[in-house]
Design a protein around this motif. Structure first.
Motif, PDB file in Angstrom:
ATOM      1  N   ARG A 162      59.244  39.988  74.204  1.00  0.00           N
ATOM      2  CA  ARG A 162      59.553  40.508  72.867  1.00  0.00           C
ATOM      3  C   ARG A 162      59.302  42.008  72.848  1.00  0.00           C
ATOM      4  O   ARG A 162      58.249  42.477  73.295  1.00  0.00           O
ATOM      5  CB  ARG A 162      58.677  39.808  71.822  1.00  0.00           C
ATOM      6  CG  ARG A 162      58.913  40.243  70.371  1.00  0.00           C
ATOM      7  CD  ARG A 162      57.960  39.466  69.463  1.00  0.00           C
ATOM      8  NE  ARG A 162      58.220  39.720  68.048  1.00  0.00           N
ATOM      9  CZ  ARG A 162      57.662  40.696  67.331  1.00  0.00           C
ATOM     10  NH1 ARG A 162      56.793  41.533  67.914  1.00  0.00           N
ATOM     11  NH2 ARG A 162      57.958  40.843  66.049  1.00  0.00           N
ATOM     12  N   ILE A 163      60.294  42.761  72.354  1.00  0.00           N
ATOM     13  CA  ILE A 163      60.164  44.210  72.232  1.00  0.00           C
ATOM     14  C   ILE A 163      60.183  44.540  70.749  1.00  0.00           C
ATOM     15  O   ILE A 163      61.222  44.409  70.088  1.00  0.00           O
ATOM     16  CB  ILE A 163      61.299  44.954  72.950  1.00  0.00           C
ATOM     17  CG1 ILE A 163      61.473  44.428  74.382  1.00  0.00           C
ATOM     18  CG2 ILE A 163      61.045  46.453  72.955  1.00  0.00           C
ATOM     19  CD1 ILE A 163      62.732  44.931  75.063  1.00  0.00           C
ATOM     20  N   ASP A 164      59.055  44.935  70.182  1.00  0.00           N
ATOM     21  CA  ASP A 164      59.021  45.196  68.748  1.00  0.00           C
ATOM     22  C   ASP A 164      59.617  46.566  68.436  1.00  0.00           C
ATOM     23  O   ASP A 164      60.022  47.314  69.334  1.00  0.00           O
ATOM     24  CB  ASP A 164      57.608  45.030  68.184  1.00  0.00           C
ATOM     25  CG  ASP A 164      56.620  46.090  68.680  1.00  0.00           C
ATOM     26  OD1 ASP A 164      57.047  47.158  69.147  1.00  0.00           O
ATOM     27  OD2 ASP A 164      55.399  45.836  68.592  1.00  0.00           O
ATOM     28  N   GLY A 221      67.495  41.107  62.670  1.00  0.00           N
ATOM     29  CA  GLY A 221      67.926  42.073  61.671  1.00  0.00           C
ATOM     30  C   GLY A 221      67.005  43.257  61.509  1.00  0.00           C
ATOM     31  O   GLY A 221      67.413  44.304  60.985  1.00  0.00           O
ATOM     32  N   ASP A 222      65.763  43.127  61.955  1.00  0.00           N
ATOM     33  CA  ASP A 222      64.811  44.228  61.874  1.00  0.00           C
ATOM     34  C   ASP A 222      64.816  45.104  63.121  1.00  0.00           C
ATOM     35  O   ASP A 222      64.120  46.121  63.162  1.00  0.00           O
ATOM     36  CB  ASP A 222      63.392  43.679  61.656  1.00  0.00           C
ATOM     37  CG  ASP A 222      63.258  42.978  60.317  1.00  0.00           C
ATOM     38  OD1 ASP A 222      63.897  43.414  59.346  1.00  0.00           O
ATOM     39  OD2 ASP A 222      62.515  41.977  60.256  1.00  0.00           O
ATOM     40  N   GLY A 223      65.556  44.684  64.149  1.00  0.00           N
ATOM     41  CA  GLY A 223      65.613  45.461  65.378  1.00  0.00           C
ATOM     42  C   GLY A 223      64.666  44.998  66.461  1.00  0.00           C
ATOM     43  O   GLY A 223      64.538  45.665  67.494  1.00  0.00           O
ATOM     44  N   VAL A 224      64.008  43.861  66.265  1.00  0.00           N
ATOM     45  CA  VAL A 224      63.145  43.305  67.309  1.00  0.00           C
ATOM     46  C   VAL A 224      64.035  42.644  68.363  1.00  0.00           C
ATOM     47  O   VAL A 224      64.935  41.869  68.034  1.00  0.00           O
ATOM     48  CB  VAL A 224      62.153  42.280  66.738  1.00  0.00           C
ATOM     49  CG1 VAL A 224      61.312  41.669  67.857  1.00  0.00           C
ATOM     50  CG2 VAL A 224      61.252  42.949  65.705  1.00  0.00           C
ATOM     51  N   VAL A 225      63.793  42.956  69.638  1.00  0.00           N
ATOM     52  CA  VAL A 225      64.624  42.464  70.737  1.00  0.00           C
ATOM     53  C   VAL A 225      63.867  41.385  71.513  1.00  0.00           C
ATOM     54  O   VAL A 225      62.674  41.543  71.809  1.00  0.00           O
ATOM     55  CB  VAL A 225      65.015  43.622  71.679  1.00  0.00           C
ATOM     56  CG1 VAL A 225      65.822  43.107  72.874  1.00  0.00           C
ATOM     57  CG2 VAL A 225      65.804  44.679  70.921  1.00  0.00           C
ATOM     58  N   VAL A 271      56.142  45.902  74.357  1.00  0.00           N
ATOM     59  CA  VAL A 271      56.647  44.687  75.004  1.00  0.00           C
ATOM     60  C   VAL A 271      55.522  43.678  75.154  1.00  0.00           C
ATOM     61  O   VAL A 271      54.424  44.023  75.627  1.00  0.00           O
ATOM     62  CB  VAL A 271      57.250  44.999  76.389  1.00  0.00           C
ATOM     63  CG1 VAL A 271      57.736  43.718  77.070  1.00  0.00           C
ATOM     64  CG2 VAL A 271      58.389  46.011  76.264  1.00  0.00           C
ATOM     65  N   SER A 272      55.779  42.428  74.735  1.00  0.00           N
ATOM     66  CA  SER A 272      54.794  41.354  74.874  1.00  0.00           C
ATOM     67  C   SER A 272      55.499  40.105  75.378  1.00  0.00           C
ATOM     68  O   SER A 272      56.727  40.040  75.438  1.00  0.00           O
ATOM     69  CB  SER A 272      54.103  41.072  73.532  1.00  0.00           C
ATOM     70  OG  SER A 272      55.055  40.725  72.542  1.00  0.00           O
TER      71      SER A 272
END
Length: 398
Positions: free
Chosen positions: A226-228, A210-214, A233-234
């Motif tokens: 993880r793409i914040d 919901g916050d837009g983290v992919v 990207v991590s």
């Protein structure tokens, strides 16, 4: 610390595993399977002597778009044709987005069953950003819908994550160019960092919170990325020395939890959204659906290809898995894995609508849940999109 794996070794391992389960896009690039021609309706694959564990009576399965015949055509319901649908995602209005891998496109199924192409083109695989009609993908495999209605696409063959906006523009969200092979096709890579510099290797599944983290199932790198919201990207840490084999889909659950389907590893992983991820301990403790609880023992998912979390609005909330190996759908819970739709008979795919007991699938891949508690399945081998609905306990589906 990220385990270093030769891209060639990783790709060969993935190709071997996915050939066995017939589920992911690059199998379609290497070999075009013959179409499965059949009229719409029930298609039984088992005789009356069949005793393999079956799904639940209070589950109904229906085909909402496509038919068991490969091709490309927009249209209403079974008039539409797909070719290797791998990923599905549902927006707040009930539109189902389908990643049509061998047609190199993203399709949309309206609540009334009308299918239209929203991005990409069957005639030409490639890598082009811009207006949706001019954009090009290369065997995409996964999709997720953001809070603003944007559709994130795992563009597998291009080793990138793309974004389709509501205004119809396609852009590269994360990923950069990687080294080419002998024929000039990019082989993928691994690099964390900014979205513009990061590298992926055959990303297959994608989810967005919901916050837009992919979150990305990066199959070729055997990792979840993880793409914040700043574009960094991590890589999520994984517990255990062996780690994942080829993660193919990610799903986000309650309590800041993430679930991962590892197809060729035959495992489901879970943990906090920042990691570490661990193998789901209930795997293998499976029961088959039946008229009463606690049916005969079953093996559980053998090649989990899709995963989705269904909330409390459903008659049966929980974590669901599309198993490409046994051509079934499973529910994961404290009691283990429960067979909810299909026949647990590896190597015997089919196509049939009806109750969970009578339904048939062929290498089901992508899975998506709706707020109302339904499931949509990208039935890869049947080139169809299926809907799974749960009725109240004790009320058998027609």
């Amino acid at each position: 610390m990220k385990k270093e794996v030769s891209p060639i070794v990783a790709l060969v391992g993935i190709l071997i595993a996915l050939t066995a389960v017939q589920v992911l896009y690059w199998r379609g690039l290497m070999w075009e399977p013959p179409g499965v021609e059949a009229p719409m309706g029930r298609q039984e694959q088992f005789g009356p002597e069949q005793t393999a564990p079956a799904g639940l009576a209070e589950v109904s399965v229906r085909t909402v778009a496509g038919r068991p015949s490969s091709g490309y055509r927009d249209g209403q319901g079974d008039e539409a044709l797909f070719d290797g649908p791998v990923g599905v995602a549902v927006d707040g209005g009930g539109t189902v987005y389908v990643v049509d891998s061998r047609n190199h496109s993203v399709r949309a199924v309206s609540p009334s069953g009308e299918v239209r192409t929203v991005a990409g083109a069957r005639e030409e695989a490639g890598y082009v950003d811009g207006p949706a009609g001019e954009a090009r993908f290369r065997a995409p495999a996964g999709a997720a819908v953001g809070r603003d209605g944007s559709v994130f696409v795992a563009d597998t063959g291009n080793h990138r994550i793309r974004c389709l906006t509501r205004e119809g523009m396609v852009s590269t969200y994360a990923g950069s160019e990687t080294p080419p092979d002998d024929i000039g096709r990019q082989v993928g890579g691994y690099r964390d960092g900014s979205a513009a510099e990061a590298q992926f290797c055959y990303p297959v599944g994608v989810a967005v919170d919901g916050d837009g983290v992919v979150y990305v199932a990066d199959a070729g790198n055997r990792a979840v990325r993880r793409i914040d919201t700043s574009g960094e990207v991590s890589t999520l840490p994984v517990a255990g020395e062996e780690g994942m084999t080829a993660p193919t889909q990610v799903a986000l659950g309650e309590g800041d939890r993430i679930w991962v389907a590892d197809t060729s590893g035959g495992k489901v992983w879970t943990g906090p959204r920042l990691g570490p991820l661990r193998e789901w301990e209930g795997a293998g403790e499976a029961t088959a659906g039946g008229p009463t609880a606690g049916g005969p023992t079953a093996s559980g998912p053998t090649a989990p290809a899709g995963i989705a979390v269904v909330g409390e609005k459903s008659a049966r909330p929980g974590v669901y898995v599309a198993d490409a190996g046994s051509h079934c759908l499973w529910r994961l819970g404290a009691e283990g894995a429960t067979l909810v739709a299909g026949q647990q008979e590896a190597g015997a795919p089919g196509w049939a609508d009806g109750s969970g007991r009578g339904a048939r699938f062929w290498s089901p891949a992508g899975l998506a849940g709706t707020p109302e508690g339904d499931l949509y399945v990208a039935d890869y081998g049947n080139n169809c999109v299926r809907q799974v609905r749960f009725t109240a306990r004790g009320e058998e589906a027609e």
